[in-house]
Design a protein around this motif. Sequence first.
Motif, PDB file in Angstrom:
ATOM      1  N   TYR A  67       0.829  -1.200   0.000  1.00 40.56           N
ATOM      2  CA  TYR A  67       0.000   0.000   0.000  1.00 40.56           C
ATOM      3  C   TYR A  67       0.860   1.244   0.000  1.00 40.56           C
ATOM      4  O   TYR A  67       1.826   1.364   0.747  1.00 40.56           O
ATOM      5  N   ARG A  68       0.513   2.192  -0.864  1.00 45.68           N
ATOM      6  CA  ARG A  68       1.152   3.507  -0.898  1.00 45.68           C
ATOM      7  C   ARG A  68       0.044   4.543  -0.914  1.00 45.68           C
ATOM      8  O   ARG A  68      -0.810   4.507  -1.792  1.00 45.68           O
ATOM      9  N   GLU A  69       0.084   5.446   0.013  1.00 40.69           N
ATOM     10  CA  GLU A  69      -0.960   6.455   0.201  1.00 40.69           C
ATOM     11  C   GLU A  69      -1.357   7.145  -1.098  1.00 40.69           C
ATOM     12  O   GLU A  69      -0.552   7.852  -1.692  1.00 40.69           O
ATOM     13  N   GLY A  70      -2.582   6.915  -1.587  1.00 36.74           N
ATOM     14  CA  GLY A  70      -3.144   7.606  -2.735  1.00 36.74           C
ATOM     15  C   GLY A  70      -2.573   7.241  -4.093  1.00 36.74           C
ATOM     16  O   GLY A  70      -3.134   7.611  -5.101  1.00 36.74           O
ATOM     17  N   GLU A  71      -1.487   6.515  -4.156  1.00 36.19           N
ATOM     18  CA  GLU A  71      -0.802   6.303  -5.426  1.00 36.19           C
ATOM     19  C   GLU A  71      -1.616   5.490  -6.442  1.00 36.19           C
ATOM     20  O   GLU A  71      -1.784   5.911  -7.569  1.00 36.19           O
ATOM     21  N   ALA A  72      -2.110   4.354  -6.053  1.00 38.20           N
ATOM     22  CA  ALA A  72      -2.790   3.485  -7.015  1.00 38.20           C
ATOM     23  C   ALA A  72      -4.034   4.148  -7.590  1.00 38.20           C
ATOM     24  O   ALA A  72      -4.257   4.128  -8.788  1.00 38.20           O
ATOM     25  N   ILE A  73      -4.822   4.756  -6.736  1.00 37.86           N
ATOM     26  CA  ILE A  73      -6.049   5.389  -7.201  1.00 37.86           C
ATOM     27  C   ILE A  73      -5.723   6.550  -8.134  1.00 37.86           C
ATOM     28  O   ILE A  73      -6.317   6.686  -9.187  1.00 37.86           O
ATOM     29  N   ALA A  74      -4.753   7.365  -7.759  1.00 37.13           N
ATOM     30  CA  ALA A  74      -4.394   8.502  -8.596  1.00 37.13           C
ATOM     31  C   ALA A  74      -3.933   8.050  -9.970  1.00 37.13           C
ATOM     32  O   ALA A  74      -4.293   8.645 -10.980  1.00 37.13           O
ATOM     33  N   LEU A  75      -3.151   6.986 -10.024  1.00 41.39           N
ATOM     34  CA  LEU A  75      -2.657   6.516 -11.309  1.00 41.39           C
ATOM     35  C   LEU A  75      -3.791   5.970 -12.168  1.00 41.39           C
ATOM     36  O   LEU A  75      -3.855   6.246 -13.357  1.00 41.39           O
ATOM     37  N   VAL A  76      -4.696   5.243 -11.574  1.00 43.59           N
ATOM     38  CA  VAL A  76      -5.834   4.713 -12.326  1.00 43.59           C
ATOM     39  C   VAL A  76      -6.721   5.852 -12.817  1.00 43.59           C
ATOM     40  O   VAL A  76      -7.135   5.881 -13.979  1.00 43.59           O
ATOM     41  N   ASP A  77      -7.001   6.823 -11.952  1.00 44.12           N
ATOM     42  CA  ASP A  77      -7.806   7.978 -12.353  1.00 44.12           C
ATOM     43  C   ASP A  77      -7.119   8.756 -13.471  1.00 44.12           C
ATOM     44  O   ASP A  77      -7.754   9.189 -14.423  1.00 44.12           O
ATOM     45  N   THR A  78      -5.804   8.937 -13.351  1.00 44.25           N
ATOM     46  CA  THR A  78      -5.053   9.657 -14.379  1.00 44.25           C
ATOM     47  C   THR A  78      -5.134   8.916 -15.704  1.00 44.25           C
ATOM     48  O   THR A  78      -5.359   9.515 -16.754  1.00 44.25           O
ATOM     49  N   LYS A  79      -4.952   7.610 -15.666  1.00 42.09           N
ATOM     50  CA  LYS A  79      -5.009   6.809 -16.892  1.00 42.09           C
ATOM     51  C   LYS A  79      -6.380   6.941 -17.558  1.00 42.09           C
ATOM     52  O   LYS A  79      -6.467   7.135 -18.770  1.00 42.09           O
ATOM     53  N   ASN A  80      -7.434   6.878 -16.780  1.00 43.62           N
ATOM     54  CA  ASN A  80      -8.781   7.010 -17.334  1.00 43.62           C
ATOM     55  C   ASN A  80      -8.998   8.397 -17.927  1.00 43.62           C
ATOM     56  O   ASN A  80      -9.576   8.534 -19.010  1.00 43.62           O
ATOM     57  N   PHE A  81      -8.555   9.427 -17.231  1.00 38.34           N
ATOM     58  CA  PHE A  81      -8.691  10.794 -17.731  1.00 38.34           C
ATOM     59  C   PHE A  81      -7.904  10.967 -19.030  1.00 38.34           C
ATOM     60  O   PHE A  81      -8.403  11.536 -19.999  1.00 38.34           O
ATOM     61  N   VAL A  82      -6.669  10.485 -19.056  1.00 40.77           N
ATOM     62  CA  VAL A  82      -5.833  10.590 -20.254  1.00 40.77           C
ATOM     63  C   VAL A  82      -6.485   9.847 -21.415  1.00 40.77           C
ATOM     64  O   VAL A  82      -6.538  10.361 -22.535  1.00 40.77           O
ATOM     65  N   ALA A  83      -6.980   8.650 -21.156  1.00 44.09           N
ATOM     66  CA  ALA A  83      -7.609   7.848 -22.214  1.00 44.09           C
ATOM     67  C   ALA A  83      -8.811   8.571 -22.813  1.00 44.09           C
ATOM     68  O   ALA A  83      -9.012   8.541 -24.029  1.00 44.09           O
ATOM     69  N   ASP A  84      -9.582   9.228 -21.975  1.00 50.24           N
ATOM     70  CA  ASP A  84     -10.779   9.930 -22.447  1.00 50.24           C
ATOM     71  C   ASP A  84     -10.461  11.257 -23.135  1.00 50.24           C
ATOM     72  O   ASP A  84     -11.286  11.780 -23.882  1.00 50.24           O
ATOM     73  N   ASN A  85      -9.278  11.819 -22.881  1.00 47.56           N
ATOM     74  CA  ASN A  85      -8.953  13.176 -23.354  1.00 47.56           C
ATOM     75  C   ASN A  85      -7.567  13.260 -23.988  1.00 47.56           C
ATOM     76  O   ASN A  85      -6.911  14.303 -23.899  1.00 47.56           O
ATOM     77  N   MET A  86      -7.131  12.208 -24.622  1.00 44.55           N
ATOM     78  CA  MET A  86      -5.754  12.098 -25.119  1.00 44.55           C
ATOM     79  C   MET A  86      -5.342  13.274 -26.010  1.00 44.55           C
ATOM     80  O   MET A  86      -4.302  13.888 -25.773  1.00 44.55           O
ATOM     81  N   ASP A  87      -6.123  13.610 -27.002  1.00 40.69           N
ATOM     82  CA  ASP A  87      -5.745  14.673 -27.945  1.00 40.69           C
ATOM     83  C   ASP A  87      -5.780  16.056 -27.312  1.00 40.69           C
ATOM     84  O   ASP A  87      -4.843  16.845 -27.471  1.00 40.69           O
ATOM     85  N   GLY A  88      -6.861  16.370 -26.608  1.00 35.31           N
ATOM     86  CA  GLY A  88      -6.974  17.684 -25.963  1.00 35.31           C
ATOM     87  C   GLY A  88      -5.898  17.897 -24.917  1.00 35.31           C
ATOM     88  O   GLY A  88      -5.323  18.982 -24.805  1.00 35.31           O
ATOM     89  N   LEU A  89      -5.596  16.853 -24.157  1.00 41.05           N
ATOM     90  CA  LEU A  89      -4.552  16.956 -23.143  1.00 41.05           C
ATOM     91  C   LEU A  89      -3.187  17.155 -23.790  1.00 41.05           C
ATOM     92  O   LEU A  89      -2.385  17.962 -23.313  1.00 41.05           O
ATOM     93  N   ALA A  90      -2.930  16.470 -24.884  1.00 39.04           N
ATOM     94  CA  ALA A  90      -1.653  16.630 -25.599  1.00 39.04           C
ATOM     95  C   ALA A  90      -1.486  18.079 -26.055  1.00 39.04           C
ATOM     96  O   ALA A  90      -0.395  18.664 -25.912  1.00 39.04           O
ATOM     97  N   GLN A  91      -2.548  18.670 -26.580  1.00 44.18           N
ATOM     98  CA  GLN A  91      -2.480  20.069 -27.027  1.00 44.18           C
ATOM     99  C   GLN A  91      -2.206  21.000 -25.852  1.00 44.18           C
ATOM    100  O   GLN A  91      -1.382  21.917 -25.954  1.00 44.18           O
ATOM    101  N   ASP A  92      -2.896  20.768 -24.738  1.00 50.46           N
ATOM    102  CA  ASP A  92      -2.695  21.614 -23.556  1.00 50.46           C
ATOM    103  C   ASP A  92      -1.280  21.482 -22.999  1.00 50.46           C
ATOM    104  O   ASP A  92      -0.663  22.474 -22.613  1.00 50.46           O
ATOM    105  N   ILE A  93      -0.762  20.262 -22.950  1.00 49.37           N
ATOM    106  CA  ILE A  93       0.598  20.065 -22.442  1.00 49.37           C
ATOM    107  C   ILE A  93       1.599  20.755 -23.362  1.00 49.37           C
ATOM    108  O   ILE A  93       2.537  21.397 -22.894  1.00 49.37           O
ATOM    109  N   ALA A  94       1.393  20.636 -24.666  1.00 56.00           N
ATOM    110  CA  ALA A  94       2.299  21.282 -25.629  1.00 56.00           C
ATOM    111  C   ALA A  94       2.313  22.795 -25.437  1.00 56.00           C
ATOM    112  O   ALA A  94       3.353  23.441 -25.582  1.00 56.00           O
TER     113      ALA A  94
END
Length: 147
Positions: A67-94
């Motif tokens: 167990y690591r405080e908050g790590e697993a959930i954050a990574l799963v949530d991040t992966k889901n968010f990235v998957a749903d918003n891959m192109d828009g997020l890429a533009q924003d990061i750029a």
Amino acid sequence: MNKKVLAATVALVIGASAGVFADNIGAGLGRVLLQGKSGKGWEILGSILNGCCANGAFAITTGTLGYREGEAIALVDTKNFVADNMDGLAQDIAMGEGEYLDVLADMLAVSDKASFKSTLKDNFSNIYTSSDVTAEEVAARIHSFAI
């Protein structure tokens, strides 16, 4: 007859939950004993082991068994968010700014958002390494900058 129905229901619930959480069986004995294993069968077994004797709850409470405080959930949530918003997020990061990037920083509870955005912008080519990069790879790289 009732035992068969109960057994089938339990098997269905365990199987369904393993599919939903296929990339993360959570903290517990299953995570420790089956580390490095992959596949649905191992994930089901890991989920069962984590549920035995409430060792998953024990792991979270005591900070043991993977167990690591908050790590697993954050990574799963991040992966889901990235998957749903891959192109828009890429533009924003750029660009180093934008709505998708703001939401991501909030999701990860980043304390210094300006620095986080700047770091992601500076590392765009390390995050989006190719045109066929997966959401899981992008999320893991982003998460490494948020810690």
